[in-house]
Motif scaffolding. Structure first.
Motif, PDB file in Angstrom:
ATOM      1  N   LYS A   1      45.059  40.101  54.670  1.00 25.61           N
ATOM      2  CA  LYS A   1      44.355  38.899  54.217  1.00 25.61           C
ATOM      3  C   LYS A   1      43.757  39.115  52.824  1.00 25.61           C
ATOM      4  N   CYS A   2      43.086  40.239  52.620  1.00 29.53           N
ATOM      5  CA  CYS A   2      42.517  40.558  51.300  1.00 29.53           C
ATOM      6  C   CYS A   2      43.622  40.714  50.262  1.00 29.53           C
ATOM      7  N   LEU A   3      44.731  41.299  50.688  1.00 25.38           N
ATOM      8  CA  LEU A   3      45.857  41.477  49.779  1.00 25.38           C
ATOM      9  C   LEU A   3      46.386  40.137  49.298  1.00 25.38           C
ATOM     10  N   ALA A   4      46.525  39.166  50.221  1.00 23.34           N
ATOM     11  CA  ALA A   4      47.054  37.853  49.858  1.00 23.34           C
ATOM     12  C   ALA A   4      46.150  37.165  48.846  1.00 23.34           C
ATOM     13  N   VAL A   5      44.842  37.234  49.090  1.00 22.67           N
ATOM     14  CA  VAL A   5      43.891  36.605  48.175  1.00 22.67           C
ATOM     15  C   VAL A   5      43.987  37.244  46.791  1.00 22.67           C
ATOM     16  N   LYS A   6      44.019  38.565  46.759  1.00 20.21           N
ATOM     17  CA  LYS A   6      44.068  39.277  45.483  1.00 20.21           C
ATOM     18  C   LYS A   6      45.365  38.981  44.731  1.00 20.21           C
ATOM     19  N   LEU A   7      46.486  39.035  45.432  1.00 21.06           N
ATOM     20  CA  LEU A   7      47.769  38.805  44.771  1.00 21.06           C
ATOM     21  C   LEU A   7      47.853  37.395  44.194  1.00 21.06           C
ATOM     22  N   THR A   8      47.397  36.418  44.991  1.00 17.97           N
ATOM     23  CA  THR A   8      47.448  35.040  44.516  1.00 17.97           C
ATOM     24  C   THR A   8      46.583  34.867  43.275  1.00 17.97           C
ATOM     25  N   GLN A   9      45.366  35.405  43.313  1.00 22.57           N
ATOM     26  CA  GLN A   9      44.479  35.268  42.166  1.00 22.57           C
ATOM     27  C   GLN A   9      45.021  36.014  40.948  1.00 22.57           C
ATOM     28  N   ASP A  10      45.569  37.207  41.182  1.00 20.67           N
ATOM     29  CA  ASP A  10      46.139  37.982  40.071  1.00 20.67           C
ATOM     30  C   ASP A  10      47.315  37.239  39.438  1.00 20.67           C
ATOM     31  N   LEU A  11      48.161  36.639  40.287  1.00 18.11           N
ATOM     32  CA  LEU A  11      49.315  35.918  39.766  1.00 18.11           C
ATOM     33  C   LEU A  11      48.878  34.711  38.948  1.00 18.11           C
ATOM     34  N   VAL A  12      47.924  33.952  39.452  1.00 17.19           N
ATOM     35  CA  VAL A  12      47.441  32.774  38.732  1.00 17.19           C
ATOM     36  C   VAL A  12      46.778  33.180  37.415  1.00 17.19           C
ATOM     37  N   ASP A  13      45.963  34.233  37.448  1.00 16.10           N
ATOM     38  CA  ASP A  13      45.339  34.719  36.207  1.00 16.10           C
ATOM     39  C   ASP A  13      46.397  35.147  35.202  1.00 16.10           C
ATOM     40  N   HIS A  14      47.441  35.795  35.710  1.00 18.19           N
ATOM     41  CA  HIS A  14      48.530  36.262  34.850  1.00 18.19           C
ATOM     42  C   HIS A  14      49.269  35.080  34.227  1.00 18.19           C
ATOM     43  N   ILE A  15      49.488  34.028  35.026  1.00 19.51           N
ATOM     44  CA  ILE A  15      50.155  32.834  34.514  1.00 19.51           C
ATOM     45  C   ILE A  15      49.290  32.157  33.451  1.00 19.51           C
ATOM     46  N   LYS A  16      47.997  31.992  33.741  1.00 20.18           N
ATOM     47  CA  LYS A  16      47.090  31.357  32.775  1.00 20.18           C
ATOM     48  C   LYS A  16      47.080  32.113  31.456  1.00 20.18           C
ATOM     49  N   LYS A  17      47.037  33.424  31.554  1.00 20.44           N
ATOM     50  CA  LYS A  17      47.016  34.260  30.349  1.00 20.44           C
ATOM     51  C   LYS A  17      48.306  34.120  29.552  1.00 20.44           C
ATOM     52  N   SER A  18      49.415  33.901  30.266  1.00 18.16           N
ATOM     53  CA  SER A  18      50.725  33.848  29.608  1.00 18.16           C
ATOM     54  C   SER A  18      51.074  32.474  29.057  1.00 18.16           C
TER      55      SER A  18
END
Length: 645
Positions: free
Chosen positions: A301-318
Motif C-alpha cells: 500500500k505504501c509502495l503504491a502511494v509512493k510510486l504514484t506520487q513519484d510518477l506524477v512529480d516526475h511528469i510535472k517536472k518533465s
C-alpha cells in the motif's frame, strides 16, 4: 480478483498519468522520451509478485524468463465501473483470431476482456507471438490497460528478469540481450528505475541495482523494493535495516520493504486481500521491522502511494521540456515534410524556377555558415576556435628557455676573439627553432579543411536531401574547390615560413618585449651595451615571443581566409552556373527512398499532432493539443505547435 491497492491521492493525479499514456498510445515515444517507471530485477527477485500485488491481477509466472517482452501496465482507478482490461500490441503477420476487435492500424492487435483470470493467458499468448514460443525475448512493447474501482492510478513498464546463465533452449548471449533491452529504457533521464531486490541476498552484488547505478550513479531517479523479508537469516535484521535506512547504498528516492504472496500461498488459494492483511500483520509483529510501518517504508500500500506520487512529480517536472521538444520536433517534421511534398514541377520553366529557389536557399545557408550565423549542434566557428586555441597552446609550449646558448656559442665560435658576438649563430638558433613549427601548421590546415568540408556536407544534405544528382554535383564542386584552396593555403604557409627565415621585427616591438623579459629599462642607444653572449638567452626569448604572437594570429587568419571565406565565395558562384545546364530535370532527380521518407514523416506528424479528442483530458489536468499547419516555410509554424497546458 479484487485489486489490493486503493487510491490514496487526489483525483488531480489521473490527468497527468493519462497525458503520458495518451502520448505513448499514439507512438510519440518513437520521437522523444516520455516519463515512466521501469521495473527491473534479477530472476526470482519477486518482481512478478510485486506487480501482482500492485495491480491485483495474476501475471505469467514460472521458472526461467517469464517476462519476455516489455509489458506496460496502465492501472486506472475508475469508480463505478466493472473490472475491464485491454491488451494491445503490434502483431506479426498471421491468422486473425476471433477474439480480436477492430484494429486501429493494419498491424495492431487489440483484445478486450472482463475476466481477471484471462490476463495471464492473453499476456503469454502475446509474448509467444512476438518473441516466439520458448525462451526468446523481444523489444516489442505489450500494453495492458486495467480499469477498476479498486485499482491504483499508476503506469509502469515491466522488463525481463536479468539472467546470468542461459538454460536449455536459450541463446548463449541471452544475458546480454536482456541487459541491452533493459538499458534501452533505464538509461533515459525521463525514466524512474524501480529495482526489485530480495532481502536475503547481498544487495551489493545484485545485477539490477548495479545496472541502475551505472545509468544513475547518484541515485536521483532510482527506487529499490526489498522483497522476501520473511526469508532472511536470523541475526541479519540490522543489516537489512541499514539498507532500508539508506546507509549502505544511498538512493534519493529510498527503499520500501514489501512481503507479497509466496508460491505456497498461491497454491493455498490465499487471496490478495488476505495476503495484504498477512503482510500488515507480519510487519506489526516483527521485532525489527515494526517501525517501518510508521516511517511509511513498508507494505505494498505504501509502495503504491509512493510510486504514484513519484510518477506524477516526475511528469510535472518533465512537462516544460516535453512541451518544448514537441514544438521543436513538430516544426522540424512539418518543414521536412513540406520539402518532401514540394517536389519540382514537370514543366521546364517551373523546374528551372524551382532550381533557382533551391540553389539560392543553399547559397544563403553557406553564407550564413561562413559568417557564423548558421547555428547547429556544434557551431563551425566554435570548432575552428577550439582548433586555433590548440595551435596557440602548441606555440606557447615551444617557448623553451634558451639556457644552452652560451655553451653553443663557445662550440660554434668562428675566428672572432673572445668577447665578440656572433649574429649568425643567433640567426641559426632562431631559424631552426621556428622551422619546427611548419609541420604543425600544415596539420592545423588539414584539420580545419576536414571540419569545413563536414559542415558544408551537412548543408548539402539538408538543402538537397531529395536530389542525389544535385548532392553529388555540388559535393564534387566542394571537394575540387577545397583541393585548390588547400594548395593555395599550403603555398602561403610555406611562404610565411620562408619569410620567418629572415629574422626581422620593428625595433620598438623588439625593445618592448626585451624589456618585459629582462625587467630592465634602457633606451635604444644603450641597447648595444646589452649585446653580449651571456645575454643571448634573453634576446632569443624576446624575438621568439614576437614570432609566436605573429603566428598565433597569422595562421588562423590565413587558413580561415583560404579554406572558408574564399571557398564559400567560389562555391556560391559555381553553384549558380548549374542554371546554365540544359537538363534541369536530371539535376532535380529525386532519390528512390523519398516516398519512404514521406511516409515516415507523415507518421511522425500524426504522432506529434494526435487527434484532439484522444489527447484532451477532462478536468483541470494537462492537455496536449494538436493544431493544423498555418505556418510558413522558414520559421516555426504559428498555431502548429503541440502544446502542453
Amino acid at each position: 480478483m479484487k485489486g489490493e491497492v486503493y487510491s490514496h491521492l487526489e483525483k488531480s493525479i489521473r490527468p497527468y498519468i493519462d497525458l503520458v499514456d495518451t502520448l505513448r498510445s499514439v507512438g510519440i515515444q518513437k520521437d522523444l522520451a516520455l516519463p515512466t517507471i521501469a521495473v527491473i530485477g534479477d530472476q526470482s527477485s519477486g518482481k512478478s509478485s510485486v506487480l501482482e500485488a500492485l495491480s491485483g491481477i495474476a501475471l505469467p509466472r514460472g521458472t526461467g524468463i517469464v517476462t519476455r517482452c516489455p509489458l506496460e501496465l496502465r492501472l486506472k482507478k475508475v469508480p463505478g465501473v466493472k473490472w475491464k482490461a485491454v491488451l494491445t500490441y503490434n502483431k506479426k503477420t498471421g491468422p486473425v483470431r476471433a477474439s480480436r476487435l477492430a484494429q486501429s492500424t493494419h498491424d495492431e492487435e487489440k483484445i478486450e476482456f472482463e475476466e481477471p483470470s484471462l490476463v495471464e493467458k492473453n499476456v503469454a499468448a502475446a509474448q509467444n507471438e512476438l518473441a516466439g514460443r520458448g525462451v526468446g525475448i523481444s523489444d516489442e512493447l505489450i500494453t495492458l490497460e486495467i480499469m477498476s474501482p479498486d485499482m491504483c492510478d499508476l503506469t509502469l513498464i515491466d522488463l525481463p528478469g536479468i539472467t546470468r546463465v542461459p538454460v536449455e533452449g536459450q541463446p548463449e548471449d541471452i544475458g546480454k540481450q536482456i541487459k541491452r533491452l533493459i538499458m534501452k529504457y533505464i538509461r533515459k533521464d525521463e525514466t524512474v528505475n524501480l529495482v526489485v531486490v530480495p532481502c536475503n541476498t547481498d544487495i551489493a552484488t545484485t545485477e539490477a541495482l548495479k545496472m541502475a547505478q551505472e545509468v544513475d550513479p547518484k541515485g536521483i531517479r532510482t527506487i529499490a523494493i526489498l522483497t522476501k523479508p520473511d526469508l532472511i537469516d536470523k541475526g541479519t535484521e540490522k543489516t537489512v535495516l541499514a539498507i532500508v535506512d539508506n546507509r549502505v547504498i544511498p538512493l534519493h528516492k529510498g527503499y520500501i520493504m514489501v512481503k507479497c504472496r509466496g508460491q505456497q500461498q498461491i497454491d493455498d488459494d490465499i487471496s490478495l486481500e488476505d495476503a495484504s492483511e498477512m503482510e500488515s500483520s507480519f510487519f506489526q509483529n516483527h521485532d525489527y521491522f515494526r517501525y517501518l510501518l510508521e516511517e511509511n517504508k513498508a507494505t505494498v500500500k505504501c509502495l503504491a502511494v509512493k510510486l504514484t506520487q513519484d510518477l506524477v512529480d516526475h511528469i510535472k517536472k518533465s512537462l516544460p521540456q516535453l512541451q518544448e521538444e514537441i514544438k521543436n520536433k513538430l516544426w522540424n517534421v512539418k518543414r521536412e515534410l513540406k520539402d518532401c511534398e514540394d517536389g519540382p514541377p514537370e514543366d521546364l520553366e517551373g523546374a528551372k524556377e524551382f532550381l533557382i529557389k533551391t540553389l539560392n536557399r543553399f547559397n544563403q545557408q553557406i553564407k550564413a555558415l561562413e559568417s557564423g550565423e548558421l547555428l547547429n549542434e556544434k557551431t563551425l566557428f566554435a570548432q575552428l576556435r577550439a582548433e586555433f586555441k590548440k595551435w596557440n597552446d602548441h606555440l606557447d609550449s615551444t617557448k623553451t628557455s634558451f639556457n644552452n646558448t652560451t655553451e653553443l656559442s663557445q662550440k660554434n665560435r668562428g675566428r672572432e676573439l673572445l668577447g665578440f658576438s656572433n649574429y649568425k649563430l643567433f640567426e641559426k638558433i632562431l631559424q631552426d627553432h621556428v622551422a619546427k613549427l611548419k609541420a604543425p601548421a600544415i596539420d592545423l590546415l588539414n584539420v580545419i579543411k576536414d571540419i569545413i568540408i563536414k559542415q558544408f556536407t551537412d548543408v548539402v544534405s539538408e538543402c538537397f536531401r531529395n536530389y542525389h544528382v544535385l548532392q553529388d554535383t555540388i559535393m564534387d564542386k566542394i571537394n575540387n574547390i577545397q583541393l585548390t584552396q588547400l594548395e593555395k593555403a599550403e603555398k602561403r604557409i610555406s611562404e610565411q615560413f620562408k619569410m620567418e627565415h629572415r629574422i626581422y621585427t620593428q625595433d620598438p616591438i623588439y625593445l618592448k618585449i626585451l624589456k618585459e623579459i629582462t625587467n630592465e629599462t634602457f633606451s635604444e642607444k644603450e641597447l648595444p651595451v646589452f649585446d653580449k653572449k651571456c645575454n643571448y638567452k634573453h634576446m632569443l626569448e624576446a624575438y621568439y615571443e614576437i614570432v609566436v604572437q605573429r603566428l598565433a594570429d597569422q595562421l588562423p587568419l590565413m587558413v580561415s581566409f583560404y579554406m572558408l571565406q574564399e571557398t564559400a565565395q567560389i562555391l556560391s558562384t559555381d553553384v549558380m552556373k548549374l542554371l546554365e545546364k540544359p537538363d534541369v530535370h536530371e539535376l532535380l532527380s529525386e532519390n528512390s527512398d523519398v516516398s519512404r521518407r514521406r511516409k515516415e514523416l507523415r507518421a511522425r506528424l500524426n504522432r506529434l499532432t494526435a487527434d484532439k479528442n484522444q489527447s484532451t483530458h477532462s478536468g483541470d489536468g494537462p492537455k496536449v493539443r494538436g493544431h493544423s499547419d498555418r505556418g510558413g516555410r522558414d520559421g516555426p509554424p504559428r498555431g502548429a505547435n503541440a502544446e502542453l497546458t
